[in-house]
Write a protein that holds these residues in place. Sequence first.
Motif, short mmCIF file in Angstrom:
data_model
loop_
_atom_site.label_atom_id
_atom_site.label_comp_id
_atom_site.label_asym_id
_atom_site.label_seq_id
_atom_site.Cartn_x
_atom_site.Cartn_y
_atom_site.Cartn_z
N SER A 100 0.85 -1.19 0.00
CA SER A 100 0.00 0.00 0.00
C SER A 100 0.89 1.24 0.00
CB SER A 100 -0.88 0.02 1.25
OG SER A 100 -0.04 0.18 2.39
N GLY A 101 0.23 2.38 -0.14
CA GLY A 101 0.97 3.64 -0.13
C GLY A 101 1.59 3.91 1.23
N ALA A 102 0.80 3.71 2.27
CA ALA A 102 1.31 3.98 3.62
C ALA A 102 2.52 3.10 3.92
CB ALA A 102 0.21 3.72 4.64
N ASN A 105 5.52 4.30 2.18
CA ASN A 105 6.06 5.47 2.87
C ASN A 105 6.76 5.10 4.18
OD1 ASN A 105 5.57 7.47 1.02
ND2 ASN A 105 3.47 7.81 1.71
N PHE A 133 -0.59 14.53 2.35
CA PHE A 133 -1.17 13.26 2.82
C PHE A 133 -0.22 12.14 2.45
CE2 PHE A 133 -3.68 9.41 2.70
CZ PHE A 133 -4.37 9.50 3.91
N HIS A 134 0.20 11.38 3.47
CA HIS A 134 1.14 10.30 3.20
C HIS A 134 0.65 8.95 3.71
CE1 HIS A 134 3.98 13.16 1.62
NE2 HIS A 134 3.84 13.91 2.69
N GLY A 135 -0.53 8.91 4.36
CA GLY A 135 -1.07 7.63 4.80
C GLY A 135 -1.53 7.66 6.24
N GLU A 185 4.62 15.55 -2.03
CA GLU A 185 3.88 15.11 -3.22
C GLU A 185 4.04 16.21 -4.26
OE1 GLU A 185 -0.40 14.15 -1.66
OE2 GLU A 185 0.73 15.22 -0.15
N GLU A 190 -4.91 14.48 -1.76
CA GLU A 190 -5.94 14.62 -0.72
C GLU A 190 -6.05 16.08 -0.29
OE1 GLU A 190 -7.76 11.86 0.48
OE2 GLU A 190 -6.73 10.83 -1.12
N ASP A 218 6.65 11.50 -2.72
CA ASP A 218 5.56 10.55 -2.56
C ASP A 218 4.79 10.51 -3.89
OD1 ASP A 218 3.09 9.37 -2.13
OD2 ASP A 218 2.95 10.05 -0.05
N VAL A 220 2.68 8.13 -4.65
CA VAL A 220 1.62 7.13 -4.46
C VAL A 220 0.44 7.42 -5.39
CG1 VAL A 220 -0.12 6.29 -2.80
CG2 VAL A 220 2.29 6.47 -2.12
N GLN A 221 0.05 8.68 -5.47
CA GLN A 221 -1.09 9.04 -6.31
C GLN A 221 -0.66 9.51 -7.71
OE1 GLN A 221 -4.98 11.91 -5.67
NE2 GLN A 221 -4.17 10.87 -3.92
N LYS A 247 -1.05 2.81 -5.35
CA LYS A 247 -2.30 3.04 -6.10
C LYS A 247 -2.36 2.36 -7.47
CE LYS A 247 -4.09 7.08 -3.70
NZ LYS A 247 -5.35 6.64 -3.13
C1 LIG Z 1 0.07 10.82 -1.83
C2 LIG Z 1 -0.42 9.66 -1.02
N1 LIG Z 1 0.43 9.01 -0.23
C3 LIG Z 1 0.04 7.95 0.51
C4 LIG Z 1 -1.26 7.51 0.49
C5 LIG Z 1 -1.66 6.33 1.33
O1 LIG Z 1 -1.87 5.23 0.52
P1 LIG Z 1 -2.68 3.95 1.08
O2 LIG Z 1 -4.07 4.39 1.32
O3 LIG Z 1 -2.53 2.94 -0.02
O4 LIG Z 1 -1.98 3.52 2.32
C6 LIG Z 1 -2.18 8.15 -0.33
C7 LIG Z 1 -3.59 7.69 -0.37
O5 LIG Z 1 -4.49 8.40 -0.75
C8 LIG Z 1 -1.76 9.25 -1.11
O6 LIG Z 1 -2.61 9.91 -1.90
#
Ligand SMILES: Cc1ncc(COP(=O)(O)O)c(C=O)c1O
Length: 383
Positions: A100-102, A105, A133-135, A185, A190, A218, A220-221, A247
Amino acid sequence: MECISHLTPNYARLPVKFVRGEGARLYDEEGKEYIDLLSGIGVNSLGYAHPKLTKAVCEQASKLIHISNLFEVPYQEELAQKLVETSYGRGKGKVFFANSGAEANEALIKLIRKYWRDRGEDRYEIITFKGSFHGRTYGSLSATGQPKLQEGFEPILPGFVYAKFNDIESVKKLISEKTAAILLEVIQGEGGVNPAQGAFMEALYRLTRKAGILLAIDEVQTGNGRTGKYWGFQHYGIVPDLFSTAKGLGGGIPVGALVAKSEIAESLTAGSHGSTFGGNPLAMRAGLVVYEELENGLLNHVTRVGEFFKEGLKSLGVGKVKGKGLMLGLELDKPCKDLVLKGVQKGVVFNCTAQRVLRFLPPLVITQEELERALEILKEILL
Ligand SMILES: Cc1ncc(COP(=O)(O)O)c(C=O)c1O
């Protein structure tokens, strides 16, 4: 009989149950069709029931879903190679796979700290940004510059300080002998689909080089083609020292990754970090299909239809349009929560973030015709 839910109440769910999809269309229990402008929050990059993805996942499920990182894992090297080739260049980076993203990270934060510890330096503080937003795990939540998300979960982890996004002076003020890295990011998702300004990113890059600290992004998105390039940072002509992603990487199969320059990644020595499920063959196969598609014209498609959609949103004349590729936001002058339900009622799915920003993250395969239809519906809802 009274309807009792056995689920924790942490999600404010909309009253709709999607049961299947095809391309960028979703269908609910009654068979009603929806145009999907959200892709499960930027996850279903190839849309629904994508023939190649479905075939690869089914084939892999029939052979080997999981085996553990105690062994060599089929397809991990192949997908890692794709992530490195599209960022640092072949042989110049290394990948740790998470789910996952979290979790990606967490690995990123741990690597930053370990990198400095390995060099005998007491640098552990990470500068992140307000509105980021990082999780939701403790490390990633502590990195997240939104007090409302941390409230009630204190104490959060020490070692994070928050600068103002797009304000280089606020970053400079936070740099100290404890600073290990800057993490951001390139488009705050978010936080309201806020892109970093070009001059800010350049200044940030120069600052990290001058201060001898790490630049972490980051993705992730923004990663895996979402903005029309493999990685969001590629819009800025800079390369970070390490980055996280998740993601869209698995097209719906959970997978996250930390990618770092080889010399930095060396700090993740054997036994220093790990994940039971991370990088399982099923997720790797899915990721490889996503990359095959990105290489075979999907990236260009994202740029083309993203531009079309952006212009269409602008032409509605109801707010500020922000973002890149197929990561777009429409900032209104009023709260947008109720509009999301209106959208669902009219057959179009999107979400509302930062109270006033409609967020659009459609499947990367969405067609111009589908976007045209979605714009017509949005017009009805917004005007
Ligand atoms: C930039 C960013 N980092 C981390 C996350 C966390 O990812 P996850 O929900 O897969 O843990 C998100 C989720 O929206 C995100 O947008």
